[in-house]
Design an enzyme around this catalytic site. Structure first.
Site, short mmCIF file in Angstrom:
data_model
loop_
_atom_site.label_atom_id
_atom_site.label_comp_id
_atom_site.label_asym_id
_atom_site.label_seq_id
_atom_site.Cartn_x
_atom_site.Cartn_y
_atom_site.Cartn_z
CG HIS A 176 -5.24 3.73 1.11
ND1 HIS A 176 -4.89 2.43 0.88
CD2 HIS A 176 -6.56 3.82 0.80
CE1 HIS A 176 -5.94 1.75 0.45
NE2 HIS A 176 -6.96 2.57 0.39
CG ASP B 152 -2.26 0.63 1.00
OD1 ASP B 152 -2.28 1.86 0.86
OD2 ASP B 152 -3.28 -0.09 0.97
CB SER C 207 -9.32 0.38 0.59
OG SER C 207 -9.00 0.61 -0.75
#
Length: 461
Positions: free
Chosen positions: A245, A211, A404
């Site tokens: 994220h 990620d 996600s």
């Protein structure tokens, strides 16, 4: 004087006539470059007359391509040796193994072959070619399986994350404020305000979060029994999470209070960031890096969490090989309200593809409006207004949404399984399906998808 063989190659590559005045690069080891049949229009170099097609002397731009070679257990070494010898001799470029490379040291990407091969598992690379060369020559070689243009993935996480007011940090696990965890440890409503999970809590399992990195200073990653590290970056030398994220995802996998498996090891692999646009090349690099770790230690229990999608079939091929290597692979289905089978690696049958649900005020499970759906979805997990760690400061917790965030719930659930006993990726997937809460999800009337909601192992006492 130019031979008819050389002129034929130039014509096939559709190079302008003035290239004839440019010097041709000759190599002595390219005799394996016989195209796949039927391709009679492209000559096969012989031992006596071997010519490498020339990429210079043309106005056609060079483009990054991801290339996967066609290998199996019997021919891996020979295919890799022959193909890379051809590249190095014919293109005069440096070959670098991306798993060991410091990308900040590369000053000229035009003259580099980025090799993402993992011995015995996958062979391939990213480098620059003209479009005509890639389509008319390279893609037709016997040892080439996939040649795809490497494209930047616009809005890779699809902007489905909805920031809400921060939660107040408490000294104990705030289960009442985490309905996502509360939901996955029981089959039926009402929620019991408890999150019950095996005592092993994922201990001894390595969950690779491929990620944007992890904000390691966050309280969610301090004082954990499992380690939390960012082990590799494909974004220069930048290990920091500068968009948040990866931190969001990691906190759901195994955060101290927010995580599904809070004893699991969380290992960050950075493939995107503020100044590092996500593309298929970096997704492939991240996946194959994890494959290399599995190759280094075949007994490691590894889960790979990827919360991004791509249209590049090379991503799907690499993901498939990762599962074959024994890696438990989990991916978000995507947030476009489209068929998940249109995206990689979620389209790969052996990957666990996760769609998103929400919990309504009257305690019902609904598929979110944004989630992708279809036969390629394995199961659903909570994915709307999920408490996650942020990067503004070391105690920030926000509520975010997206598939996600559904995927790391499942990655944590597999870590719980693996800590209790070893299993293959196929067996862990079967376990997820067997334990899943069935036929509770609403909102699927026009989105045909298996009605299965994540439920963790050994949750009921």
């Amino acid at each position: 004087m130019f031979s008819k063989r050389i002129l034929n190659i130039l014509l096939i590559l559709n190079l302008p006539s003035f290239i004839i005045s440019a010097p041709l690069t000759i190599c002595d080891g390219c005799d394996h470059l016989s195209p796949r049949s039927p391709s009679p229009q492209i000559p096969s170099p012989s031992e006596d007359d071997v010519t490498c097609p020339n990429l210079g002397g043309t106005n056609e731009p060079l483009i990054d391509y991801n290339v996967v070679l066609k290998t199996d257990a019997t021919n891996y070494d020979s295919v890799v040796k022959n193909h890379f010898e051809m590249l190095e001799k014919c293109l005069q470029r440096e070959r670098h193994n991306v798993h060991e490379l410091d990308f900040s040291s590369i000053k000229d990407n035009d003259n580099v072959i980025f090799d993402f091969s993992v011995k015995g598992m996958i062979a391939g690379y990213t480098t620059k070619f003209s479009k005509s060369f890639a389509e008319n020559y390279l893609s037709k070689l016997n040892d080439v399986a996939i040649v795809n243009e490497n494209k930047v993935i616009e809005d890779p996480f699809e902007n489905e994350f909805v920031k809400q007011a921060p939660l107040v940090r408490k000294t104990v696990r705030p289960v009442a404020k985490m309905p996502n965890l509360d939901r996955i440890d029981q089959e039926n409503y009402p929620l019991d305000l408890k999150y019950i999970y095996p005592d092993s809590a994922g201990a001894g399992v390595d969950v690779f979060v491929v990620d944007s990195g992890i904000f390691l200073e966050h309280e969610e990653f301090q004082g954990r029994q499992g380690k939390t590290v960012v082990e590799k970056t494909f974004c220069g030398n930048n290990l920091a999470d500068d968009n948040g994220h990866g931190t969001n995802v990691a906190s759901i996998v195994g955060g101290k209070t927010l995580g599904v498996a809070n004893y699991a090891n969380i290992i960050g692999v950075k493939i995107t960031g503020k100044d590092c646009p996500l593309n298929a090349q970096n997704i492939i690099n991240g996946i194959t890096y994890v494959m290399q770790q599995k190759a280094n230690d075949p007994e490691r229990k590894i889960v790979l969490n990827l919360s991004a999608t791509s249209s590049d079939s090379a991503v799907g091929e690499v993901a498939s090989k990762a599962v074959e290597a024994g890696i438990h692979f989990v991916v978000g289905a995507g947030n476009r309200n489209l068929d998940a089978c249109g995206f990689f690696p979620g389209k790969v049958e052996t990957v666990v593809t996760v769609a998103a649900t929400k919990i309504t005020l009257n305690q019902q499970d609904w598929a979110t409006e944004f989630t992708n759906w279809g036969k390629c979805v394995t199961l659903f997990a909570p994915g709307e207004k999920v408490p996650v760690a942020g990067i503004v400061n070391s105690s920030e917790i926000t509520l975010d949404s997206g598939t996600s965030l559904s995927a790391p719930h499942v990655s944590g659930a597999i870590a719980l399984m693996l800590a209790e006993g070893d299993s293959t990726p196929e067996q862990s997937k079967e376990g997820l399906l067997r334990l899943a809460t069935k036929d509770k999800i609403q909102g699927l009337d026009y989105r045909p998808t298996a009605n299965l909601l994540l439920r963790i192992r050994n949750a009921v006492i």
